[in-house]
Design a protein around this motif. Sequence first.
Motif, PDB file in Angstrom:
ATOM      1  N   ASP A 106       0.828  -1.202   0.000  1.00  0.00           N
ATOM      2  CA  ASP A 106       0.000   0.000   0.000  1.00  0.00           C
ATOM      3  C   ASP A 106       0.866   1.258   0.000  1.00  0.00           C
ATOM      4  N   GLY A 107       1.930   1.242   0.807  1.00  0.00           N
ATOM      5  CA  GLY A 107       2.796   2.412   0.914  1.00  0.00           C
ATOM      6  C   GLY A 107       3.560   2.702  -0.364  1.00  0.00           C
ATOM      7  N   LEU A 108       4.060   1.665  -1.011  1.00  0.00           N
ATOM      8  CA  LEU A 108       4.831   1.878  -2.239  1.00  0.00           C
ATOM      9  C   LEU A 108       3.946   2.354  -3.392  1.00  0.00           C
ATOM     10  N   VAL A 109       2.771   1.783  -3.525  1.00  0.00           N
ATOM     11  CA  VAL A 109       1.861   2.229  -4.577  1.00  0.00           C
ATOM     12  C   VAL A 109       1.424   3.673  -4.317  1.00  0.00           C
ATOM     13  N   ALA A 110       1.081   3.971  -3.077  1.00  0.00           N
ATOM     14  CA  ALA A 110       0.700   5.345  -2.742  1.00  0.00           C
ATOM     15  C   ALA A 110       1.866   6.300  -2.951  1.00  0.00           C
ATOM     16  N   GLY A 111       3.080   5.843  -2.679  1.00  0.00           N
ATOM     17  CA  GLY A 111       4.249   6.688  -2.862  1.00  0.00           C
ATOM     18  C   GLY A 111       4.477   7.034  -4.320  1.00  0.00           C
ATOM     19  N   VAL A 112       4.337   6.056  -5.215  1.00  0.00           N
ATOM     20  CA  VAL A 112       4.488   6.335  -6.646  1.00  0.00           C
ATOM     21  C   VAL A 112       3.440   7.348  -7.092  1.00  0.00           C
ATOM     22  N   ARG A 113       2.211   7.173  -6.646  1.00  0.00           N
ATOM     23  CA  ARG A 113       1.145   8.111  -7.008  1.00  0.00           C
ATOM     24  C   ARG A 113       1.473   9.515  -6.491  1.00  0.00           C
ATOM     25  N   ALA A 114       1.948   9.598  -5.238  1.00  0.00           N
ATOM     26  CA  ALA A 114       2.245  10.900  -4.641  1.00  0.00           C
ATOM     27  C   ALA A 114       3.419  11.583  -5.323  1.00  0.00           C
ATOM     28  N   PHE A 115       4.455  10.824  -5.660  1.00  0.00           N
ATOM     29  CA  PHE A 115       5.599  11.412  -6.368  1.00  0.00           C
ATOM     30  C   PHE A 115       5.173  11.983  -7.716  1.00  0.00           C
ATOM     31  N   ARG A 116       4.358  11.238  -8.459  1.00  0.00           N
ATOM     32  CA  ARG A 116       3.942  11.692  -9.776  1.00  0.00           C
ATOM     33  C   ARG A 116       3.123  12.972  -9.703  1.00  0.00           C
ATOM     34  N   ALA A 117       2.455  13.197  -8.577  1.00  0.00           N
ATOM     35  CA  ALA A 117       1.635  14.398  -8.415  1.00  0.00           C
ATOM     36  C   ALA A 117       2.368  15.534  -7.722  1.00  0.00           C
ATOM     37  N   HIS A 118       3.558  15.258  -7.200  1.00  0.00           N
ATOM     38  CA  HIS A 118       4.273  16.264  -6.406  1.00  0.00           C
ATOM     39  C   HIS A 118       4.735  17.405  -7.318  1.00  0.00           C
ATOM     40  N   PRO A 119       4.389  18.657  -7.007  1.00  0.00           N
ATOM     41  CA  PRO A 119       4.723  19.765  -7.922  1.00  0.00           C
ATOM     42  C   PRO A 119       6.218  19.955  -8.133  1.00  0.00           C
ATOM     43  N   LEU A 120       7.042  19.756  -7.107  1.00  0.00           N
ATOM     44  CA  LEU A 120       8.482  19.921  -7.292  1.00  0.00           C
ATOM     45  C   LEU A 120       9.035  18.818  -8.184  1.00  0.00           C
ATOM     46  N   PHE A 121       8.606  17.590  -7.963  1.00  0.00           N
ATOM     47  CA  PHE A 121       9.060  16.478  -8.800  1.00  0.00           C
ATOM     48  C   PHE A 121       8.658  16.706 -10.255  1.00  0.00           C
ATOM     49  N   ARG A 122       7.427  17.118 -10.477  1.00  0.00           N
ATOM     50  CA  ARG A 122       6.956  17.361 -11.839  1.00  0.00           C
ATOM     51  C   ARG A 122       7.757  18.480 -12.503  1.00  0.00           C
TER      52      ARG A 122
END
Length: 217
Positions: A106-122
């Motif tokens: 659950d944590g890893l899947v949620a982490g990938v989703r959160a990274f992809r949406a993170h404004p600094l990462f994007r």
Amino acid sequence: MTPIRHNSSERPGRSGQPDRSGQPDRSDGDPVLDAVRDCVLAVGVRRTTLTDVARRAGVSRMTLYRRWPDVRSLVGDLMTREWIAVAVEAMPERRPGTYARTLIVDGLVAGVRAFRAHPLFRKIVDVDPELLLPYVLDRRGASQEALLSLLADQLREGHADGSVRAGHTERQARSLLLVVQSFTLSLRTMTEEDDPELDGDAFLAELRTILERTLTP
């Protein structure tokens, strides 16, 4: 940057407490890092200057030079702070009767989703992707070390409760990180957002299946 080590009851980069080396976490809640984040979001890394950061943070350039020799080192500390926060916040709270494998997946899947949406990462991926290459091709960064430590702790718990297949803990943790890094960095090259069978959610469901089958005894 010094790797951040912690156990499953500690959340890295959030408390402002010293790490196990006895060094304080200089990046937690730092107004200078808040300022460089705002600059990068506005104009990207290459167009950000220490003068811009100093002005936004309300400090002198000499104050910055005492801690960071250039913008890249400053952005490196910013990425460490932001990426660790994303990874930690993505990990679900332990619930009674929940196996460690469920928390890991659950944590890893949620982490990938959160990274992809993170404004600094994007912003970095879109404008300054070369900043990420050293951590993909050459060496691990502090945020990767922190996540590996967290994963290793949870894998040990999974070995103990029988929900994770037996194996070399560090190798398993590194293999999981390799998988989720590829999904985080390259997912948009494989998705077709107008096709529900090939959109981001469909691939995250596939990632969940991969992780479950990798970890199940």
